[in-house]
Design an enzyme around this catalytic site. Structure first.
Site, PDB file in Angstrom:
ATOM      1  N   CYS A  25       0.861  -1.193   0.000  1.00  0.00           N
ATOM      2  CA  CYS A  25       0.000   0.000   0.000  1.00  0.00           C
ATOM      3  C   CYS A  25       0.886   1.228   0.000  1.00  0.00           C
ATOM      4  CB  CYS A  25      -0.950   0.031   1.194  1.00  0.00           C
ATOM      5  SG  CYS A  25      -2.154   1.392   1.071  1.00  0.00           S
ATOM      6  N   LEU A  26       0.967   1.873  -1.143  1.00  0.00           N
ATOM      7  CA  LEU A  26       1.864   3.015  -1.317  1.00  0.00           C
ATOM      8  C   LEU A  26       1.436   4.204  -0.464  1.00  0.00           C
ATOM      9  CD1 LEU A  26       3.515   4.347  -4.463  1.00  0.00           C
ATOM     10  CD2 LEU A  26       1.848   5.841  -3.367  1.00  0.00           C
ATOM     11  N   TYR A  82      -6.516   8.286  -5.902  1.00  0.00           N
ATOM     12  CA  TYR A  82      -6.886   8.846  -4.607  1.00  0.00           C
ATOM     13  C   TYR A  82      -7.658  10.158  -4.740  1.00  0.00           C
ATOM     14  CZ  TYR A  82      -2.801   5.875  -3.796  1.00  0.00           C
ATOM     15  OH  TYR A  82      -1.887   4.852  -3.815  1.00  0.00           O
ATOM     16  N   ASN A 131     -11.989   1.483  -1.938  1.00  0.00           N
ATOM     17  CA  ASN A 131     -10.842   0.751  -2.446  1.00  0.00           C
ATOM     18  C   ASN A 131     -11.226  -0.331  -3.452  1.00  0.00           C
ATOM     19  OD1 ASN A 131      -8.003   0.800  -2.350  1.00  0.00           O
ATOM     20  ND2 ASN A 131      -7.943  -1.053  -1.106  1.00  0.00           N
ATOM     21  N   CYS A 137      -0.449   3.564  -7.383  1.00  0.00           N
ATOM     22  CA  CYS A 137      -1.260   2.827  -6.420  1.00  0.00           C
ATOM     23  C   CYS A 137      -1.248   1.368  -6.831  1.00  0.00           C
ATOM     24  CB  CYS A 137      -2.702   3.353  -6.416  1.00  0.00           C
ATOM     25  SG  CYS A 137      -3.851   2.375  -5.446  1.00  0.00           S
ATOM     26  N   GLN A 185      -3.328  -0.846  -5.975  1.00  0.00           N
ATOM     27  CA  GLN A 185      -4.685  -1.383  -6.106  1.00  0.00           C
ATOM     28  C   GLN A 185      -5.296  -1.052  -7.467  1.00  0.00           C
ATOM     29  OE1 GLN A 185      -6.686  -3.486  -4.970  1.00  0.00           O
ATOM     30  NE2 GLN A 185      -8.652  -2.748  -4.218  1.00  0.00           N
TER      31      GLN A 185
END
Length: 264
Positions: free
Chosen positions: A82-83, A139, A169, A200, A202
């Protein structure tokens, strides 16, 4: 003939992340077509459903437990997936997190190097000599600014960026990667040394990396691609994998792994 060596890849993953466990294995399995080493993948999860500062802080506090659990399996390397959780904890925090989580594995009697996706993005860009970048992130705008400020602190100028502002998410994971090359084209990237297609782990992007490189005419990376590069270097393996763009093309296969370096 002897069997090729097999390495256990541990991943510390947000509970709602469904991409890191697909993209990193896809990269390393593609590598298996051109190199002898084999990999297995093992995860431990930290609770997080919405990408907010509060949930990110609570999630990061759970990462020590995950490191211990994965070291129970004697993994060969750990990746923190998770950055923005790392970057939201303060400038340069990836160094502290990597050292702390490594210490948990040592204390548990199964020492393993630790790579964070935040540190991997920084190191991947420095490895390519990318001092100026443009980037896409899923984000909300304040967290995207956190990413921009973090990279700036590490000596990487962000010329332009776009915050897609996706708070949930799972919705981040559902974003269509086929849209990313055109979104990247719309960035002011003319003077950029590289483009970050997904800041990211994700937001899926692996399948669009090489298309984006063709469209933009310059190196394109993602947080996941940089993480795979650093995982391989942490294992002292050549960092090469087909289909993952310039960073993993072989041009930086033997790039040194920098641990705990001070910021630029």
């Amino acid at each position: 003939m002897p069997h090729p060596p097999t390495y256990r890849i541990g991943q510390i993953v947000p509970s709602s992340n469904v991409t890191m466990e697909t993209e990193v294995p896809a990269i390393l399995r593609a590598r298996q077509r051109v190199a002898p080493e084999r990999f297995t993948f093992h995860s431990s999860r930290m609770r997080m459903t919405h990408v907010t500062p509060e949930q990110l802080r609570a999630m990061d506090a759970d990462s020590d437990r995950c490191a211990v659990e994965l070291s129970d399996a004697h993994v060969d390397v750990l990746g923190y997936a998770c950055l923005v959780a790392i970057m939201s904890m303060g400038l340069g925090y990836h160094r502290e997190a990597e050292q702390r989580l490594h210490a948990r594995t040592v204390e548990n009697g199964a020492p393993a190097p630790v790579v964070t996706s935040a540190g991997a993005l920084v190191q991947g860009l420095h490895t390519m000599g990318a001092r100026k970048v443009a980037l896409l992130a899923p984000y909300m705008r304040p967290l995207t600014r956190t990413v921009v400020d973090y990279l700036t602190h590490e000596g990487i100028e962000v010329l332009d960026y776009r915050a897609l502002e996706i708070p949930n998410n799972l919705d981040v994971a559902a974003h269509d990667p086929a849209r990313l090359p055109e979104l990247a084209r719309a960035l002011d990237h003319g003077d950029a040394d590289a483009v970050v297609l997904s800041a990211c782990v994700q937001m899926p992007s692996l399948g669009a990396i090489e298309e984006a490189e063709q469209i933009l005419g310059k190196p394109v990376v993602s947080a996941a691609v940089c993480t795979a590069h650093q995982l391989l270097r942490a294992l002292d393996l050549p960092a090469v994998a087909p289909g993952a763009g310039h960073l993993l093309s072989g041009a930086y296969a033997e790039a040194p792994l920098v641990r705990g370096a001070s910021s630029a």
